[in-house]
Motif scaffolding. Sequence first.
Motif, PDB file in Angstrom:
ATOM      1  N   ASP A  30       0.751  -0.966   0.191  1.00 49.13           N
ATOM      2  CA  ASP A  30      -0.010   0.103  -0.330  1.00 49.13           C
ATOM      3  C   ASP A  30       0.569   1.286   0.212  1.00 49.13           C
ATOM      4  O   ASP A  30       1.738   1.102   0.353  1.00 49.13           O
ATOM      5  CB  ASP A  30      -0.744   0.288   0.926  1.00 49.13           C
ATOM      6  CG  ASP A  30      -1.849   1.087   1.263  1.00 49.13           C
ATOM      7  OD1 ASP A  30      -1.938   1.873   0.366  1.00 49.13           O
ATOM      8  OD2 ASP A  30      -2.414   1.353   2.226  1.00 49.13           O
ATOM      9  N   VAL A  31       1.035   1.350  -1.198  1.00 50.31           N
ATOM     10  CA  VAL A  31       2.046   2.975  -1.153  1.00 50.31           C
ATOM     11  C   VAL A  31       1.179   4.162  -0.878  1.00 50.31           C
ATOM     12  O   VAL A  31      -0.150   3.954  -2.107  1.00 50.31           O
ATOM     13  CB  VAL A  31       2.354   2.943  -2.501  1.00 50.31           C
ATOM     14  CG1 VAL A  31       3.640   3.940  -2.422  1.00 50.31           C
ATOM     15  CG2 VAL A  31       3.338   1.987  -2.595  1.00 50.31           C
ATOM     16  N   ARG A  32       1.542   5.823  -0.285  1.00 53.63           N
ATOM     17  CA  ARG A  32       0.969   7.099  -0.340  1.00 53.63           C
ATOM     18  C   ARG A  32       2.332   7.573  -0.918  1.00 53.63           C
ATOM     19  O   ARG A  32       3.167   7.536  -0.498  1.00 53.63           O
ATOM     20  CB  ARG A  32       0.351   6.442   1.381  1.00 53.63           C
ATOM     21  CG  ARG A  32      -0.481   6.357   1.642  1.00 53.63           C
ATOM     22  CD  ARG A  32      -1.198   6.164   3.382  1.00 53.63           C
ATOM     23  NE  ARG A  32       0.101   5.726   3.356  1.00 53.63           N
ATOM     24  CZ  ARG A  32       0.902   5.532   4.691  1.00 53.63           C
ATOM     25  NH1 ARG A  32       0.656   7.737   4.907  1.00 53.63           N
ATOM     26  NH2 ARG A  32       1.826   5.889   5.504  1.00 53.63           N
ATOM     27  N   TYR A  33       1.576   8.760  -0.930  1.00 55.09           N
ATOM     28  CA  TYR A  33       2.885   9.750  -1.450  1.00 55.09           C
ATOM     29  C   TYR A  33       2.050  10.600  -0.093  1.00 55.09           C
ATOM     30  O   TYR A  33       0.860  11.094  -0.331  1.00 55.09           O
ATOM     31  CB  TYR A  33       1.921  10.946  -2.526  1.00 55.09           C
ATOM     32  CG  TYR A  33       3.053   9.581  -3.169  1.00 55.09           C
ATOM     33  CD1 TYR A  33       4.586   9.321  -3.988  1.00 55.09           C
ATOM     34  CD2 TYR A  33       2.439   8.585  -4.350  1.00 55.09           C
ATOM     35  CE1 TYR A  33       5.238   8.870  -4.373  1.00 55.09           C
ATOM     36  CE2 TYR A  33       3.139   7.581  -4.812  1.00 55.09           C
ATOM     37  CZ  TYR A  33       4.620   7.682  -4.900  1.00 55.09           C
ATOM     38  OH  TYR A  33       5.429   6.222  -5.716  1.00 55.09           O
ATOM     39  N   LEU A  34       3.062  11.546   0.117  1.00 55.77           N
ATOM     40  CA  LEU A  34       2.939  12.535   1.423  1.00 55.77           C
ATOM     41  C   LEU A  34       2.932  14.315   0.717  1.00 55.77           C
ATOM     42  O   LEU A  34       3.699  13.725  -0.239  1.00 55.77           O
ATOM     43  CB  LEU A  34       3.981  12.691   2.602  1.00 55.77           C
ATOM     44  CG  LEU A  34       4.319  11.174   3.490  1.00 55.77           C
ATOM     45  CD1 LEU A  34       5.539  11.237   4.524  1.00 55.77           C
ATOM     46  CD2 LEU A  34       2.902  10.833   4.277  1.00 55.77           C
ATOM     47  N   ASP A  35       2.425  14.905   1.659  1.00 54.18           N
ATOM     48  CA  ASP A  35       1.818  16.082   0.769  1.00 54.18           C
ATOM     49  C   ASP A  35       3.540  17.355   0.350  1.00 54.18           C
ATOM     50  O   ASP A  35       3.380  17.283  -0.786  1.00 54.18           O
ATOM     51  CB  ASP A  35       1.822  16.887   1.972  1.00 54.18           C
ATOM     52  CG  ASP A  35       0.269  17.481   2.497  1.00 54.18           C
ATOM     53  OD1 ASP A  35      -0.437  16.794   1.733  1.00 54.18           O
ATOM     54  OD2 ASP A  35       0.091  17.592   3.662  1.00 54.18           O
ATOM     55  N   ASN A  36       4.538  16.125   0.933  1.00 56.24           N
ATOM     56  CA  ASN A  36       5.947  16.554   0.377  1.00 56.24           C
ATOM     57  C   ASN A  36       6.078  15.909  -1.007  1.00 56.24           C
ATOM     58  O   ASN A  36       7.653  16.407  -1.068  1.00 56.24           O
ATOM     59  CB  ASN A  36       7.344  17.192   1.524  1.00 56.24           C
ATOM     60  CG  ASN A  36       7.182  15.428   2.389  1.00 56.24           C
ATOM     61  OD1 ASN A  36       6.522  14.921   1.764  1.00 56.24           O
ATOM     62  ND2 ASN A  36       8.071  15.939   3.527  1.00 56.24           N
ATOM     63  N   GLY A  37       5.367  14.711  -1.343  1.00 57.53           N
ATOM     64  CA  GLY A  37       5.943  13.835  -2.379  1.00 57.53           C
ATOM     65  C   GLY A  37       6.927  13.011  -2.393  1.00 57.53           C
ATOM     66  O   GLY A  37       7.284  11.884  -2.528  1.00 57.53           O
ATOM     67  N   VAL A  38       7.228  12.567  -0.608  1.00 60.39           N
ATOM     68  CA  VAL A  38       7.880  11.905  -0.039  1.00 60.39           C
ATOM     69  C   VAL A  38       6.572  10.315  -0.289  1.00 60.39           C
ATOM     70  O   VAL A  38       5.591   9.932   0.350  1.00 60.39           O
ATOM     71  CB  VAL A  38       8.439  11.973   1.525  1.00 60.39           C
ATOM     72  CG1 VAL A  38       9.129  10.253   1.791  1.00 60.39           C
ATOM     73  CG2 VAL A  38       9.461  12.588   1.173  1.00 60.39           C
ATOM     74  N   ALA A  39       7.600   9.175  -1.242  1.00 59.46           N
ATOM     75  CA  ALA A  39       6.742   8.308  -0.903  1.00 59.46           C
ATOM     76  C   ALA A  39       6.224   7.126   0.031  1.00 59.46           C
ATOM     77  O   ALA A  39       7.790   7.090   1.131  1.00 59.46           O
ATOM     78  CB  ALA A  39       6.908   7.346  -2.218  1.00 59.46           C
ATOM     79  N   VAL A  40       5.688   6.456   0.680  1.00 59.61           N
ATOM     80  CA  VAL A  40       6.090   5.284   2.325  1.00 59.61           C
ATOM     81  C   VAL A  40       4.858   4.825   1.469  1.00 59.61           C
ATOM     82  O   VAL A  40       3.578   4.250   1.665  1.00 59.61           O
ATOM     83  CB  VAL A  40       4.805   5.821   2.944  1.00 59.61           C
ATOM     84  CG1 VAL A  40       4.989   4.867   4.326  1.00 59.61           C
ATOM     85  CG2 VAL A  40       5.834   7.206   3.594  1.00 59.61           C
ATOM     86  N   ALA A  41       5.975   3.046   1.461  1.00 62.94           N
ATOM     87  CA  ALA A  41       4.798   1.681   1.323  1.00 62.94           C
ATOM     88  C   ALA A  41       4.532   0.680   2.704  1.00 62.94           C
ATOM     89  O   ALA A  41       5.958   0.854   3.977  1.00 62.94           O
ATOM     90  CB  ALA A  41       5.551   0.902   0.055  1.00 62.94           C
TER      91      ALA A  41
END
Length: 145
Positions: free
Chosen positions: A17-28
Amino acid sequence: MSLNKVQLIGNVGKDPDVRYLDNGVAVATFSLATTDRAYTLANGTQVPERTEWHNIVLWRGLAQTAEKYVRKGDKLYIEGKIRSRFYDDQNGVKRTIVEIFADNMEMLTPRTASQQQGGYMPQAASQPASQQPAANSSVTDDLPF
């Protein structure tokens, strides 16, 4: 001195499950299963197979790599550190989540040709050897042996 290091080899339990924070950083995030085999003790006692589930968190480039290439069932090597976080659930009960924040990930599942062409592997890695750029043969012509 202290050390917080985890090394796991296991199978992915679900697609990342991949999300992108407001600053564009990806978190899986995804789960990884590690299984201890069943065995029999010297006295004849049988110990059943045991599976542990680990919550894996990947950041930035590792998260983007997981988004492109990691799928449910893949075998991975994960290296990272253990982190715990706490929260109160709907009933006010304090809960703890233990996560592995990965610093390194290696894919151990071999890919078939159809998976490589389907987007699992980078294009350069899926090209047949005949399509790879030829080495400059003029460099070797000047060698004395």
